[in-house]
Design a protein around this motif. Structure first.
Motif, PDB file in Angstrom:
ATOM      1  N   CYS A 198      -5.005   4.064  -2.715  1.00 42.88           N
ATOM      2  CA  CYS A 198      -5.118   2.978  -1.741  1.00 42.88           C
ATOM      3  C   CYS A 198      -4.444   3.399  -0.434  1.00 42.88           C
ATOM      4  O   CYS A 198      -3.715   4.388  -0.384  1.00 42.88           O
ATOM      5  CB  CYS A 198      -4.506   1.687  -2.279  1.00 42.88           C
ATOM      6  N   THR A 199      -4.676   2.644   0.609  1.00 41.21           N
ATOM      7  CA  THR A 199      -4.126   2.969   1.931  1.00 41.21           C
ATOM      8  C   THR A 199      -3.058   1.965   2.350  1.00 41.21           C
ATOM      9  O   THR A 199      -2.768   1.825   3.534  1.00 41.21           O
ATOM     10  CB  THR A 199      -5.247   2.993   2.991  1.00 41.21           C
ATOM     11  N   ALA A 200      -2.481   1.262   1.378  1.00 44.24           N
ATOM     12  CA  ALA A 200      -1.457   0.260   1.678  1.00 44.24           C
ATOM     13  C   ALA A 200      -0.084   0.905   1.738  1.00 44.24           C
ATOM     14  O   ALA A 200       0.158   1.959   1.155  1.00 44.24           O
ATOM     15  CB  ALA A 200      -1.472  -0.843   0.622  1.00 44.24           C
ATOM     16  N   TYR A 233      -6.897  -5.653  -1.793  1.00 46.02           N
ATOM     17  CA  TYR A 233      -5.969  -5.872  -0.691  1.00 46.02           C
ATOM     18  C   TYR A 233      -5.850  -7.377  -0.464  1.00 46.02           C
ATOM     19  O   TYR A 233      -6.859  -8.054  -0.240  1.00 46.02           O
ATOM     20  CB  TYR A 233      -6.467  -5.173   0.573  1.00 46.02           C
ATOM     21  N   CYS A 253       4.477  -8.976   6.930  1.00 50.03           N
ATOM     22  CA  CYS A 253       3.437  -7.954   6.758  1.00 50.03           C
ATOM     23  C   CYS A 253       2.132  -8.398   7.414  1.00 50.03           C
ATOM     24  O   CYS A 253       1.459  -7.606   8.086  1.00 50.03           O
ATOM     25  CB  CYS A 253       3.210  -7.674   5.272  1.00 50.03           C
ATOM     26  N   ARG A 254       1.777  -9.667   7.220  1.00 46.80           N
ATOM     27  CA  ARG A 254       0.548 -10.166   7.833  1.00 46.80           C
ATOM     28  C   ARG A 254       0.656 -10.148   9.348  1.00 46.80           C
ATOM     29  O   ARG A 254      -0.311  -9.821  10.050  1.00 46.80           O
ATOM     30  CB  ARG A 254       0.236 -11.574   7.321  1.00 46.80           C
ATOM     31  N   LYS A 282      -0.703  -3.317   5.382  1.00 50.41           N
ATOM     32  CA  LYS A 282      -1.559  -3.556   4.228  1.00 50.41           C
ATOM     33  C   LYS A 282      -0.728  -3.747   2.963  1.00 50.41           C
ATOM     34  O   LYS A 282       0.231  -3.021   2.718  1.00 50.41           O
ATOM     35  CB  LYS A 282      -2.535  -2.388   4.024  1.00 50.41           C
ATOM     36  N   PHE A 304      -1.321  -4.199  -1.294  1.00 53.58           N
ATOM     37  CA  PHE A 304      -2.322  -3.956  -2.333  1.00 53.58           C
ATOM     38  C   PHE A 304      -1.838  -4.517  -3.665  1.00 53.58           C
ATOM     39  O   PHE A 304      -0.692  -4.295  -4.066  1.00 53.58           O
ATOM     40  CB  PHE A 304      -2.575  -2.460  -2.480  1.00 53.58           C
TER      41      PHE A 304
END
Length: 614
Positions: A504-506, A535, A571-572, A577, A579
């Motif tokens: 994943c890319t988180a 995600y 984070c938002r 990101k 996950f």
């Protein structure tokens, strides 16, 4: 009489109090159900938006392909027009044409005729022929791994019925070792496994390698026992001149050369293999060093298709019809409810299917599928295989690690033994930061003798968030895990969770789907079972695993309850990101939790561990 009256009044007061509590519980339950319904609605909207985005990407790709084709056709028309103009200009300057013009213009004037014939006799330089120019691309070429390696087949046929699939989007980077460049000659399957392990150069031929490879001189040449393409004839039987020239070119520049036998009769490749510095094989009967296939986490992972799975068990022939290119194979792996594979199916094929989260057998069993996925990764990933190869040929195999520091804040001394036991069950823990009662330091060193333990005594009235903030600066590993002393963690909890960072890319991984156990009602609950491998806006704080630098930048709110909610909001806000991984390996334990009662599904009355800890 007065005693009876007083008793009645007390009973009425208790009844009113119970009614008020019941009303409050009902209100909380209604509010929780309303939040759950709103969350489900947002999830459906997000899913619909994702499908619309995927469709828009497909249309954009089709329009770009059409634009590229029109661009090529226009370039060809321009070239043909230039050729026609060149031919006309060549005719005009030709000697016979100029003599004809001189005679025609001077036929009634002898002086003009003589002057024209004299001029026509002089040599004139002819125009140069036009050359084809490369067609300008609509956008700069994407050099990231997998950029030109996407699924194209979107339909499958079963029993005469046609099904449209949302193709699995093959990731376009990053690679594991950006400092290393390899020139690779391989079939599509092996090329897909290798492309994320280094900067990879492919597509060169025996005729153009001397022009292509100097553009980025590789550190390593890897040649598979290919069966198709321009190199197949060069490496079978007597080695071809193109192969000899390539190896000589590598030798002049100190480039290591590796031959990898993955199929076919080894005797057919023996002569060519002898020309390489190093030889490896997947065949147990061949006396060369082993280099087996491994799963490639970037493409063999449980990330689902946008359209989900079909509610059918497919045979291997139904799953993988012969016409599929390998990117489309990766789509098919994720499509069925289960794959019924016959005896004799290659082990690497079974591992790839299992690594994509597809149950192998005749029924859909998520527990068995998770165990099979774990086993497929434990058999070895391509990153681990390439580590072995690079060590053997003498090149550095350095790559990012998944080393882990654990943050363990202990507010209640009675939870110390339980909390340390949960950490001791984990593998891959390099460092423990424990903040709690004084006796926690010595006990931690006893329980985790092979782990670096750093102890800090909390200040009076220190919140859990403040403890975490004090501990984050002491962490040295690449990843940081936060574990809750109240909860239960299975022995595979951290290793399963770390795996998500391979595909994943988180920057933050955790669990939004998980089991919970409430002691007072002895209820086992399952929260958000559809939130696996996706995600999402948030995960629960007791399952947080994050990149150290990201967590340092975010920090923790000075709260004991709710610090994770504040972190997720941050984070938002910052676009980080998050996950959500699988549902297994963790149990949230509380005496009671009204919010969970309204937001989770009841599994049974009894222990949660048989369901969660597999």
């Amino acid at each position: 009489m007065s005693t009876e009256l007083e008793s009645t009044r007390r009973a009425l007061r208790e009844a009113v109090s119970q009614a008020e509590r019941a009303a409050e519980l009902a209100r909380l339950l209604d509010a929780a159900q309303a939040r759950l319904a709103a969350a489900e609605q947002r999830a459906e909207e997000a899913k619909a938006l994702a499908e619309q985005l995927s469709e828009a990407e497909e249309r954009l790709a089709a329009e770009q392909a059409a634009a590229d084709q029109l661009r090529k056709e226009l370039a060809e028309q321009r070239f043909q027009a230039e050729v026609a103009n060149w031919k006309l200009s060549s005719i005009k300057v030709a000697r016979w044409n100029r003599l004809g013009d001189a005679i025609k213009s001077g036929k009634s004037n002898p002086v003009r005729l003589a002057r024209g014939l004299k001029g026509a006799a002089k040599p004139v330089k002819r125009p140069s022929a036009p050359k084809r120019r490369p067609v300008a691309a609509g956008k700069p070429k994407d050099e990231r791994p997998g950029a030109a390696f996407q699924a194209t087949s979107t339909t499958r046929t079963l029993g005469g019925a046609s099904f449209k699939l949302k193709p699995f989007r093959v990731p376009t980077g990053p690679n594991t070792r950006p400092h290393l460049t390899a020139a690779v000659i391989a079939d599509p399957h092996a090329e897909a496994l290798l492309r994320y392990e280094w900067r990879q150069t492919t597509g060169f031929t025996p005729r153009d390698f001397a022009r292509v490879l100097p553009l980025e001189v590789p550190h390593l040449l890897v040649v598979e026992s290919v069966t198709q393409g321009p190199w197949a004839e060069e490496i079978t039987g007597e080695p071809g001149e193109g192969l000899k020239a390539l190896l000589a070119w590598c030798a002049e520049r100190g480039i290591r050369t590796v031959f990898w036998h993955t199929g076919g009769d080894v005797a057919a490749y023996a002569a060519a293999a002898d020309l390489f510095e190093h030889r490896f094989t997947t065949d147990l009967t061949v006396a060369w060093p082993r280099l087996q296939f491994g799963v490639q986490p970037r493409v063999h992972n449980p990330l689902p298709l946008a359209g989900g799975r079909i509610d059918r068990v497919l045979t291997l022939d139904q799953l993988l019809p012969g016409h599929l290119a390998y990117p489309d194979v990766l789509t098919s792996y994720r499509w069925p409810a289960a794959a019924d594979c016959p005896p004799g199916t290659p082990q690497w094929r079974l591992a790839e299917i299992a690594a994509c989260g597809t149950p192998i057998g005749t029924e859909d069993d998520s527990r068995r599928a998770h165990v099979a996925l774990r086993r497929a990764y434990s058999m070895g990933t391509m990153s681990e295989r390439i580590d072995e190869l690079l060590d053997a040929v003498g090149l550095p195999s350095a790559r990012p690690t998944l080393n882990t520091s654990v943050l363990l804040p202990i507010l209640d001394p009675f939870l110390m033994e339980h909390a340390l036991a949960q950490v001791a069950r984990q593998s891959g823990v390099d460092q423990l930061i424990v903040i709690g009662p004084p006796e926690a330091e010595l006990r931690a060193r006893d329980v985790l003798p092979d782990v670096e333990v750093i102890y800090r005594r909390p200040q009076p009235a220190m919140t859990e968030g403040a403890m975490l903030n004090a501990g984050i600066d002491l962490c040295e590993a690449d990843l940081v895990a936060v574990m809750d002393p109240r909860d239960v963690y299975g022995p595979h909890y951290l290793s399963d969770l770390r795996r998500a960072f391979l595909f994943c890319t988180a920057d933050i991984v955790g669990k939004a789907a998980f089991y919970a156990h409430l002691r007072k009602p002895q209820a086992t609950l399952l929260k958000q079972p559809d939130a696996e491998y996706s995600y999402l806006p948030e995960i629960t704080g007791g399952t947080l695993l994050a990149r150290r630098n990201t967590l340092r930048e975010l920090g923790f709110a000075d709260l004991t309850e709710g610090w994770d909610e504040v972190l997720m909001r941050q984070c938002r806000t910052d676009g980080i990101k998050v996950f959500s991984a699988d549902r297994f390996g963790y149990v949230r334990v509380r005496d009671e939790d009204r919010w969970l009662l309204g937001a989770a599904h009841l599994v049974e009355y009894g222990s949660a561990e048989p369901h969660a800890l597999i």
